[in-house]
Scaffold this motif. Structure first.
Motif, short mmCIF file in Angstrom:
data_model
loop_
_atom_site.label_atom_id
_atom_site.label_comp_id
_atom_site.label_asym_id
_atom_site.label_seq_id
_atom_site.Cartn_x
_atom_site.Cartn_y
_atom_site.Cartn_z
N LEU A 113 11.38 4.04 -8.45
CA LEU A 113 12.14 4.09 -7.21
C LEU A 113 11.22 4.56 -6.09
N GLY A 114 11.20 3.84 -4.98
CA GLY A 114 10.33 4.25 -3.89
C GLY A 114 10.53 3.41 -2.64
N ASP A 115 9.95 3.87 -1.56
CA ASP A 115 10.08 3.25 -0.25
C ASP A 115 8.81 2.46 0.07
N SER A 116 8.95 1.18 0.30
CA SER A 116 7.79 0.32 0.58
C SER A 116 7.09 0.68 1.89
N GLU A 117 7.78 1.42 2.75
CA GLU A 117 7.19 1.80 4.02
C GLU A 117 6.57 3.20 3.97
N ASN A 118 6.61 3.81 2.80
CA ASN A 118 6.00 5.13 2.59
C ASN A 118 5.59 5.23 1.12
N LEU A 119 4.59 4.44 0.76
CA LEU A 119 4.21 4.30 -0.64
C LEU A 119 3.63 5.59 -1.22
N PRO A 120 4.10 5.98 -2.40
CA PRO A 120 3.64 7.24 -3.02
C PRO A 120 2.35 7.10 -3.82
N PHE A 121 1.38 6.39 -3.24
CA PHE A 121 0.12 6.14 -3.94
C PHE A 121 -1.06 6.46 -3.03
N ASP A 122 -2.20 6.77 -3.67
CA ASP A 122 -3.42 7.03 -2.92
C ASP A 122 -4.00 5.73 -2.37
N GLU A 139 12.67 -2.42 7.05
CA GLU A 139 13.18 -1.89 8.31
C GLU A 139 12.08 -1.94 9.38
N ASN A 140 10.86 -1.61 8.96
CA ASN A 140 9.71 -1.65 9.86
C ASN A 140 8.62 -2.48 9.18
N LEU A 141 8.54 -3.76 9.54
CA LEU A 141 7.62 -4.69 8.88
C LEU A 141 6.18 -4.24 8.99
N ASN A 142 5.76 -3.83 10.19
CA ASN A 142 4.37 -3.42 10.39
C ASN A 142 4.01 -2.20 9.54
N LYS A 143 4.94 -1.27 9.44
CA LYS A 143 4.68 -0.07 8.64
C LYS A 143 4.54 -0.42 7.16
N GLY A 144 5.38 -1.32 6.68
CA GLY A 144 5.30 -1.74 5.29
C GLY A 144 3.99 -2.44 4.99
N LEU A 145 3.56 -3.33 5.89
CA LEU A 145 2.30 -4.05 5.69
C LEU A 145 1.10 -3.11 5.79
N ARG A 150 -3.20 -0.08 3.00
CA ARG A 150 -3.77 1.24 2.67
C ARG A 150 -4.01 1.40 1.17
N VAL A 151 -3.05 0.99 0.35
CA VAL A 151 -3.18 1.22 -1.10
C VAL A 151 -3.91 0.10 -1.82
N LEU A 152 -4.25 -0.97 -1.10
CA LEU A 152 -4.99 -2.08 -1.70
C LEU A 152 -6.48 -1.76 -1.73
N SER A 153 -7.13 -2.08 -2.82
CA SER A 153 -8.56 -1.81 -2.94
C SER A 153 -9.36 -2.79 -2.08
N SER A 154 -10.58 -2.43 -1.76
CA SER A 154 -11.44 -3.31 -0.97
C SER A 154 -11.65 -4.63 -1.71
N GLY A 155 -11.41 -5.73 -1.01
CA GLY A 155 -11.52 -7.04 -1.65
C GLY A 155 -10.26 -7.45 -2.37
N GLY A 156 -9.26 -6.56 -2.41
CA GLY A 156 -8.00 -6.87 -3.08
C GLY A 156 -7.18 -7.90 -2.34
N MET A 157 -6.20 -8.48 -3.04
CA MET A 157 -5.44 -9.59 -2.49
C MET A 157 -3.95 -9.28 -2.43
N GLY A 221 -4.70 -5.68 9.49
CA GLY A 221 -5.99 -5.56 8.83
C GLY A 221 -6.34 -6.64 7.82
N PHE A 222 -5.40 -7.46 7.42
CA PHE A 222 -5.68 -8.48 6.41
C PHE A 222 -6.54 -9.61 6.98
N LYS A 223 -7.41 -10.13 6.15
CA LYS A 223 -8.28 -11.23 6.58
C LYS A 223 -8.13 -12.41 5.61
N GLU A 224 -8.74 -13.54 5.99
CA GLU A 224 -8.65 -14.77 5.19
C GLU A 224 -7.18 -15.10 4.86
N THR A 225 -6.32 -14.93 5.85
CA THR A 225 -4.89 -15.16 5.63
C THR A 225 -4.58 -16.66 5.55
#
Length: 242
Positions: A113-122, A139-145, A150-157, A221-225
């Motif tokens: 259980l968790g909030d996509s706009e406040n992810l409990p991960f490093d 509720e806030n698309l930009n905050k969720g994205l 933030r939690v995606l690793s460098s080069g992650g998809m 911040g996403f690239k190669e979209t």
């Protein structure tokens, strides 16, 4: 304009969406597959195949708005070490956990259980993130994205599967008739929630699809979209990298 499920309710969108999914959780899987004629299953498979081409193969995957875990289960095809599914609805998660338990996959998939706009991960915790039919409910698309980035690793998809709005004749007309008239009638009747399947087409209509959504991904911040239309534009798969 913010679209919410319950027009006569003063709660915020996030709280209303949570209540809605708790209400329809017991019938959600049946209605999903029935109302889409099973096409939603094929769309998830295609999304995972796109992720399969990404190298290196993701070891840790986060499935946002996981619901009953269908996308998380599909992601097993990637043979990751661990999949974490996150959702705001405990009702949906209970259904998903039962599915995972029946398949004896508790060691591979964890639903929390968790909030996509406040992810409990490093930061940089996950190699890939999937979202199936969930971003339009934020509720806030930009905050969720931003949180996903933030939690995606460098080069992650990131792979997002979402409904979109077809524009060509006669698909647009048929789609609108089904989505605005037939689907709400059947969905609300079976789910016993008089608003859930009326909210669905309203939320799709309000969602910034196509290039507009790609612009929002890039802003965060996403690239190669990329945007890949599905079934004459009824849905789309969006991808982006960190």
């Amino acid at each position: 304009m913010t679209v919410t499920p319950y027009k006569d309710n003063n709660l915020g969108k996030k709280q209303q969406v949570t209540a809605m999914f708790n209400n329809i959780a017991p019938k959600y899987d049946f209605l999903n597959h029935f109302l889409s004629l099973g096409i939603d299953i094929l769309w998830r498979k295609k999304a995972i195949r796109l992720l399969k081409k990404h190298q290196p193969a993701p070891r840790y995957i986060l499935d946002i708005a996981t619901g009953t875990g269908d996308f998380a289960l599909e992601a097993l095809a990637l043979n990751p070490e661990k999949i974490t599914g996150l959702d705001v609805s405990e009702g949906m998660l209970l259904v998903g956990r039962e599915k995972i338990k029946r398949k004896n996959l508790q060691n591979k998939i964890e639903l929390i259980l968790g909030d996509s706009e406040n992810l409990p991960f490093d930061e940089k915790t996950y190699d890939a993130i999937t979202v199936g039919f969930g971003v339009r409910n934020f509720e806030n698309l930009n905050k969720g994205l931003y949180e996903m980035y933030r939690v995606l690793s460098s080069g992650g998809m990131l792979v997002v599967l979402e409904f979109s709005k077809p524009v060509k004749f006669p698909v647009k007309q048929i789609y609108n008739l089904y989505f605005m008239q037939v689907l709400p009638l059947i969905g609300n009747l079976i789910s016993k929630d008089n608003c859930a399947y009326t909210y669905l087409p309203e939320s799709v209509n309000a969602f910034p699809d196509g290039k507009e959504f790609l612009d929002i991904l890039e802003k965060n911040g996403f690239k190669e979209t990329k945007c890949i239309p599905l079934f004459f534009g009824i849905a789309s798969i969006y991808t982006g990298k960190k």
